[in-house]
Design a protein around this motif. Structure first.
Motif, mmCIF file in Angstrom:
data_model
loop_
_atom_site.group_PDB
_atom_site.id
_atom_site.type_symbol
_atom_site.label_atom_id
_atom_site.label_comp_id
_atom_site.label_asym_id
_atom_site.label_seq_id
_atom_site.Cartn_x
_atom_site.Cartn_y
_atom_site.Cartn_z
ATOM 1 N N SER A 150 0.835 -1.207 0.000
ATOM 2 C CA SER A 150 0.000 0.000 0.000
ATOM 3 C C SER A 150 0.868 1.256 0.000
ATOM 4 C CB SER A 150 -0.955 -0.005 1.194
ATOM 5 O OG SER A 150 -1.870 -1.058 1.056
ATOM 6 N N ASP A 159 -3.026 -2.894 -6.016
ATOM 7 C CA ASP A 159 -2.493 -3.273 -4.701
ATOM 8 C C ASP A 159 -3.101 -4.651 -4.409
ATOM 9 O OD1 ASP A 159 -1.748 -3.512 -2.051
ATOM 10 O OD2 ASP A 159 -2.608 -1.591 -1.418
ATOM 11 N N ARG A 201 -7.350 -1.468 -5.368
ATOM 12 C CA ARG A 201 -6.852 -2.497 -4.465
ATOM 13 C C ARG A 201 -7.808 -3.678 -4.353
ATOM 14 N NH1 ARG A 201 -6.932 -1.167 1.802
ATOM 15 N NH2 ARG A 201 -6.157 -3.304 1.611
HETATM 16 NA NA NA Z 1 -2.233 -3.138 2.125
#
Ligand code: NA
Ligand code: T5A
Length: 215
Positions: free
Chosen positions: A24, A99, A44
């Motif tokens: 991240s 991510d 993500r």
């Molecule tokens: Na993360």
């Protein structure tokens, strides 16, 4: 005659690694850097906002007990929910940073060593998703990752399990050596960001040369 400026597709760059390896942190930093180059977004997975994302969060926080295969397919469905939008964005010229992605899905379920859930089985439900132009693997020992802040709150955060995950990531990296870049995640955060920026620029260049999106 007027020349029409024809914009190519965006690049798809994926961050993978063990829990707390810095995905991240580094994906956000790369996002800020690449904003100077053009359109870029950070996505993500799991995407905790979607219907499957809600179930995944409950499971990860240990509130739900679910069959491991069902969990696996939820994670996969969570990616498929976003697939059409992802392809549209890429085709419109936007670069997408991920991510975590399908490699997390395969590595974490295969690491559970469930009877019948081989690495190949774990990969099958994601077959057909757009393949990243580059996967940046943040390599670090599970012990070093465990010493980072916030470790141990969620289901998979224990060192023995993370060692199994690391083994599965190794196997995945060997399947696609040309598109994986393994970087040392246990180094100064700024030094690593610079290394990743250089890497990303080479990927953007490759894509500009007309490399097609694979599935
Ligand atoms: Na993360
Ligand atoms: N999962 C996920 C599956 O099982 N199947 C799937 O299909 C998918 C997609 C949740 C869990 O779900 C599993 C994997 C996970 O166990 P998540 O929400 O992405 O996935 O959770 P995590 O990956 O655990 O996210 P983390 O936030 O814990 O880890 P990150 O993003 O790798 O690490 P980050 O950047 O938050 O950094 C962690 C800490 O380290 C520091 C940061 O400041 C932070 O405190 N840090 C550094 N410290 C020193 N040096 C550096 N270079 C540092 N970089 C960061």
């Amino acid at each position: 005659a007027t020349l029409t400026q024809h914009r190519g597709r965006g690049a798809l760059i994926c961050f993978e690694g063990l829990d707390r390896s810095g995905k991240s942190t580094q994906s956000k930093r790369l996002l800020e850097y690449l904003k100077q180059q053009g359109d870029v977004e950070l996505w993500r997975f799991p995407d905790r906002e979607t219907p499957t994302g809600t179930l995944i969060t409950a499971y990860l926080e240990n509130a739900e007990s679910l069959d491991d295969r069902a969990v696996h397919l939820l994670y996969s469905a969570n990616r498929w929910e976003k697939m059409q939008g992802m392809v549209k964005k890429l085709e419109s010229g936007t670069t997408i940073l991920l991510d975590r992605y399908a490699y997390s899905g395969a590595a974490y379920t295969a690491a559970k060593n469930i009877q019948g859930a081989s690495l190949a089985w774990c990969q099958a439900s994601d077959a057909g998703l757009p393949a990243p132009d580059r996967t940046i693997y943040l390599h670090m020992s599970p012990t070093a990752a465990a010493s980072r802040s916030g470790y141990g709150k969620e289901r998979y955060e224990n060192i023995r399990f993370q060692e199994q995950v690391a083994q599965q990531y190794n196997a995945l990296a060997q399947q696609e050596p040309a598109s994986w870049s393994i970087v040392d995640a246990d180094q100064d955060v700024d030094v690593l960001s610079t290394e990743i920026q250089h890497l990303a620029m080479t990927v953007l260049d490759d894509v500009k040369q007309g490399r097609a999106l694979r599935h």
